[in-house]
Design an enzyme around this catalytic site. Structure first.
Site: not given
Ligand code: RNT
Ligand code: ZN
Length: 412
Positions: A179, A220, A222, A253, A256, A280, A288, A290, A320
């Site tokens: 990523w 990955e 975003k 993810d 994302h 993720h 985003d 998390d 994640d």
């Molecule tokens: C960032 C991505 C990525 C990170 C990690 C730490 O937006 O989601 O996966 O969260 O690599």
């Molecule tokens: Zn991620």
């Protein structure tokens, strides 16, 4: 209610609870190291933060060293039933040396590998393309400066080599997930050039083939990040195409995409074009963010898709999220258990009956069944799973989480 009664209740719907427990025991979850220390890592020459993924909060107990992080992980895995994996980032190296990102080697991670072997854990890996002076422009592999691109290409190559060696030593393929934060705060006039540069850099980085029994490449995408609101170079379309053309895993993810998109719905579309998927699993709140994953509808829909479409064998489930306002070990334990609980519920659903009703356009039966089975005793089956794996539940679990957190609060 006893487990036997619960088993009978599921059997009434034609569901074999024992088979569900056996299947759940085989599903490894890749727990992310970065929840344990707020995505800081253990590099000596600390770079800048950046990349838009900084954790917020200052709860006491952040792991400051690899030993502290491993202790926190050992506790957390002991509260999670089953055999799992650890997802390491390159900035979590464990060495007295001070290598820059383009100098990392396997031996800088050897203590992690020895520990993983000792604990019976699989590893996954990620090159770290953020929190570094050469990423301060939020451009890395797509930077217009060839020198900066080369620096990051070298980091990516070394990460793949390290991941492959980890996989060789542990006898289990290491997913190496790429990523990059690359993007623009304000509207770019040329979106094509940076995407072409990213493509060429990825090709240079991943040119050397590795044995898939040791290492699997993943990419990955975003939607946007803080500081890159106008354009993300590695968008979903970019990486979807890249993964298909280059036979890498595609990482989805859950944070994302646009908040109204259902990421679970994407699995079966993507599965027609790529062999394997990396997830993720995360909980975006408005963006985003998390947050720690809950046993909510989005997570359950994800698990339902994995089971109903028979995608478990070609999906790698990684987590994640990172929340620094709560106990970091509790975050790991509750989040990982929630993923398992969602999978268990999906494994306990009468899919044949539901699919047959749907194929006959009998949407009434589909509705009745999906809603009535919500009352089945999932908690009893989960408790049986934890008992068999000698892992605490309920009040005992809550007490253990409080006790461990109290033992690390003195860390500054
Ligand atoms: C960032 C991505 C990525 C990170 C990690 C730490 O937006 O989601 O996966 O969260 O690599
Ligand atoms: Zn991620």
């Amino acid at each position: 209610m006893s487990y036997d009664s619960a088993k009978a209740a599921f059997a009434d719907w034609g569901v074999d609870a024992e088979a569900a427990l056996a299947k759940l025991a085989e599903i490894p979850i890749s727990m992310h190291c970065w929840q344990g220390d707020d995505v800081v890592g253990f590099e000596k020459k600390s770079g800048s933060s950046g990349g838009g993924i900084q954790a917020t909060g200052n709860h006491p107990g952040r792991a400051r060293t690899p030993d502290e992080l491993r202790a926190d992980l050992e506790f957390s895995y002991s509260m999670i039933p089953g055999n799992h994996r650890l997802n390491l980032h390159a900035c979590y190296l464990d060495t007295d040396q001070n290598p820059d990102r383009d100098e990392i080697e396997f031996n800088h991670f050897a203590p992690w590998v020895d520990w993983a072997k000792d604990q019976g854990l699989g590893l996954d890996f990620n090159p770290t393309f953020f929190a570094h002076a050469k990423a301060d422009d939020n451009l890395t592999l797509s930077h217009p400066d060839a020198g900066i691109r080369d620096f990051w290409i070298e980091h990516g190559k070394r990460s793949r080599d390290i991941a492959a060696q980890m996989g060789r030593v542990l006898g289990s393929p290491v997913v190496n997930n790429v990523w990059v934060p690359d993007g623009y705060k304000d509207t770019p006039v040329d979106r094509f050039a940076p995407r072409k540069r990213l493509e060429l850099s990825l090709n240079a980085m991943m040119g050397m083939p590795h044995d898939k029994a040791q290492m699997l490449d993943a990419v990955e995408s975003k939607l946007f990040g803080i500081g890159v609101e106008a354009c993300t170079v590695g968008s979903h379309e970019f990486y979807m195409g890249y993964a298909i053309r280059n036979h890498t895993l595609l990482c989805l993810d859950m944070g994302h995409f646009h908040p109204t998109e259902n990421v679970a719905d994407k699995l079966t579309s993507v599965a027609l074009s790529v062999d394997e998927i990396l997830l993720h699993v995360s909980r975006p709140m408005r963006w985003d963010s998390d947050h720690v994953i809950l046993l909510d509808d989005k997570i359950m829909q994800m698990a339902q898709e994995l089971v109903s479409a028979d995608l478990l064998d070609r999906t790698h489930i990684g987590l994640d999220f990172f929340d620094a306002t709560i106990s970091r070990t509790a975050a790991w334990v509750i989040g990982t258990r929630n993923m398992q609980k969602a999978l268990l519920r999906a494994l306990l659903a009468p899919w044949e009956q539901l699919k047959s009703a749907e194929n006959q356009l009998n949407f009434t039966t589909r509705l009745v069944v999906t809603e009535e089975i919500k009352d089945l005793p999932y908690g009893v089956v989960w408790e049986e799973f934890c008992n068999r794996k000698s892992v605490a539940t309920g009040k005992t679990l809550a007490d253990e989480l409080v006790r461990y957190q109290a033992s690390v609060e003195a860390r500054s």
